[in-house]
Design an enzyme around this catalytic site. Sequence first.
Site, PDB file in Angstrom:
ATOM      1  N   GLN A 255       4.833  -1.797  84.367  1.00 38.77           N
ATOM      2  CA  GLN A 255       3.656  -1.857  84.737  1.00 38.77           C
ATOM      3  C   GLN A 255       3.182  -1.975  86.097  1.00 38.77           C
ATOM      4  O   GLN A 255       2.173  -1.598  86.701  1.00 38.77           O
ATOM      5  CB  GLN A 255       2.586  -2.874  83.757  1.00 38.77           C
ATOM      6  CG  GLN A 255       2.723  -2.680  82.134  1.00 38.77           C
ATOM      7  CD  GLN A 255       2.227  -1.188  81.877  1.00 38.77           C
ATOM      8  OE1 GLN A 255       0.970  -0.920  82.237  1.00 38.77           O
ATOM      9  NE2 GLN A 255       3.040  -0.253  81.694  1.00 38.77           N
ATOM     10  N   HIS A 258       2.791   1.078  88.235  1.00 39.46           N
ATOM     11  CA  HIS A 258       1.691   1.708  88.266  1.00 39.46           C
ATOM     12  C   HIS A 258       0.783   1.787  89.616  1.00 39.46           C
ATOM     13  O   HIS A 258       0.416   3.022  89.957  1.00 39.46           O
ATOM     14  CB  HIS A 258       0.662   1.250  87.103  1.00 39.46           C
ATOM     15  CG  HIS A 258       0.859   2.112  85.854  1.00 39.46           C
ATOM     16  ND1 HIS A 258       0.894   3.255  85.832  1.00 39.46           N
ATOM     17  CD2 HIS A 258       1.196   1.604  84.603  1.00 39.46           C
ATOM     18  CE1 HIS A 258       1.052   3.889  84.476  1.00 39.46           C
ATOM     19  NE2 HIS A 258       1.498   2.776  83.810  1.00 39.46           N
ATOM     20  N   GLU A 322      -4.630  -6.071  78.578  1.00 40.22           N
ATOM     21  CA  GLU A 322      -4.433  -4.564  77.710  1.00 40.22           C
ATOM     22  C   GLU A 322      -3.581  -4.174  77.123  1.00 40.22           C
ATOM     23  O   GLU A 322      -3.397  -3.585  76.025  1.00 40.22           O
ATOM     24  CB  GLU A 322      -4.601  -3.572  79.348  1.00 40.22           C
ATOM     25  CG  GLU A 322      -4.398  -2.037  78.807  1.00 40.22           C
ATOM     26  CD  GLU A 322      -3.995  -1.299  80.258  1.00 40.22           C
ATOM     27  OE1 GLU A 322      -4.072  -0.181  80.135  1.00 40.22           O
ATOM     28  OE2 GLU A 322      -3.430  -1.978  80.993  1.00 40.22           O
ATOM     29  N   HIS A 323      -2.229  -4.764  77.550  1.00 39.28           N
ATOM     30  CA  HIS A 323      -0.910  -4.555  76.854  1.00 39.28           C
ATOM     31  C   HIS A 323      -0.468  -5.861  76.664  1.00 39.28           C
ATOM     32  O   HIS A 323      -0.479  -6.767  77.584  1.00 39.28           O
ATOM     33  CB  HIS A 323       0.240  -3.636  77.683  1.00 39.28           C
ATOM     34  CG  HIS A 323      -0.107  -2.638  78.233  1.00 39.28           C
ATOM     35  ND1 HIS A 323      -0.520  -2.222  79.460  1.00 39.28           N
ATOM     36  CD2 HIS A 323      -0.396  -1.267  77.442  1.00 39.28           C
ATOM     37  CE1 HIS A 323      -1.025  -0.874  79.401  1.00 39.28           C
ATOM     38  NE2 HIS A 323      -0.757  -0.204  78.236  1.00 39.28           N
ATOM     39  N   ASP A 356       3.078   3.969  75.895  1.00 43.82           N
ATOM     40  CA  ASP A 356       2.715   4.889  77.214  1.00 43.82           C
ATOM     41  C   ASP A 356       3.047   6.489  76.833  1.00 43.82           C
ATOM     42  O   ASP A 356       2.197   7.141  77.583  1.00 43.82           O
ATOM     43  CB  ASP A 356       3.211   4.286  78.634  1.00 43.82           C
ATOM     44  CG  ASP A 356       2.450   3.290  79.159  1.00 43.82           C
ATOM     45  OD1 ASP A 356       1.486   3.161  78.652  1.00 43.82           O
ATOM     46  OD2 ASP A 356       3.017   2.899  80.196  1.00 43.82           O
ATOM     47  N   HIS A 415     -46.435   3.548  58.054  1.00 39.52           N
ATOM     48  CA  HIS A 415     -45.257   3.320  57.325  1.00 39.52           C
ATOM     49  C   HIS A 415     -45.462   3.222  55.845  1.00 39.52           C
ATOM     50  O   HIS A 415     -45.114   3.848  55.077  1.00 39.52           O
ATOM     51  CB  HIS A 415     -44.304   2.222  57.709  1.00 39.52           C
ATOM     52  CG  HIS A 415     -43.540   2.490  59.050  1.00 39.52           C
ATOM     53  ND1 HIS A 415     -44.299   2.666  60.316  1.00 39.52           N
ATOM     54  CD2 HIS A 415     -42.558   2.404  59.210  1.00 39.52           C
ATOM     55  CE1 HIS A 415     -43.409   2.853  61.484  1.00 39.52           C
ATOM     56  NE2 HIS A 415     -42.203   2.696  60.812  1.00 39.52           N
TER      57      HIS A 415
END
Length: 428
Positions: A255, A258, A322-323, A356, A415
């Site tokens: 990661q 990235h 996230e992960h 991924d 109504h």
Amino acid sequence: MNIIENPNPSEWSDILKRPTQTVNDIETTVNEIFEDVKRHGDAAVAKYTSIFDGVSLENSLVSEAEIEVATNQVSEDLKTAIKKAFSNIERFHAAQKTSRVEVETTNGVKCWQEKRGIEKIGLYIPGGTAPLFSTVLMLAIPAKIAGCKEIVLCTPPNASGKIANEILFAAQLCGVSKIVKVGGIQAIAALTFGTETIPQVYKIFGPGNQFVTVAKQLATKFGVAIDMPAGPSELLVYADDSGNASYVASDLLSQAEHGADSQVILVSTSKGFITDVSAALSSQIEQLPRRDIAKKAIANSKLILVENESIALNLINAYAPEHFIICSANESVFINGVQNAGSVFIGNYTPESAGDYASGTNHTLPTNGFSRAYSGVNLDSFSKSITFQKITAEGLLELGPVIEAMAAAEGLQAHKNAVSLRLNDLKN
């Protein structure tokens, strides 16, 4: 990486802070580009492509000929791998289909719900230092399954004005409607407003850097939906002595490579294990082609020692990763206890890389703590639910007085009248 031992919960917020700029640092730039694209369309898009990507394009649309050339340049081995990933992703997302839900709530009152694909969607595929052709699969496959009619893909061109062959192959494989060589803020603005060549869409999907994330959030002010605020990648690993330090280090680095603004965290109850992971990180990072990027991300990352699993779980839920990788002798504690995570990976033989690319789950996930309230992309992300109802005369005779009483209590006479007129006809 910074090693932090038994931090006080009052310090967690500062320790777990993401290495991102504030929205205020970015929002002015995003607003200016949005306004320019709204006013000047393709001309503004071309200007910013020249400024940010360093290339001037006569035509930003990818032709069929370009796709054919690109497809022929992708190796057969990679094509086979992509097709296998395609199959797994398609299988997992197709299983998420739900049938029509129908209930007769009262005699003669039938209510049901059906799903419809969002007609026009935009897919943002990051390019930059690592063109993410896997993201094409993650977004376009469920879009097709959901029945989206128009799928517009935007991705930045390289310095030669081209898009990675793998992105074009994956887009063609998935049945993308239109591919546009445009990235960054200008791509999100073009999808938001529409230009002479780029269609306006109803919802925008895809990860990106902080500028893209803020641009997507701004798009919502103009009536365009987004999947989620998906910014720089992040990973949290919980591991005890049952874990493999070399494996954990490789996951953290997967990661970190990235981008410089990515963040990775290890939480453990074992000081010795943290020491082993730190050593493995130092060794493995030197072998990476993207080590300079990974080192910048590692500088923003943490190795955290805690006293017990209960504290670890509370810290993990506070971070909302996230992960989330679990390598624990008591993995069920974390599986059952995790409340906030985008996607969870369990055991020594479940690398985050599997999600991924090819296991089948979606890798477009909420970052920056948004997993407290957002899900990752799934089949439902590409559709909306429409409710229907049909009431018979008998049904209205039974339900009508309930509606009349409630409408009268709220002071909404029209109504009430809408029901009373019908009841009077049915009773006479």
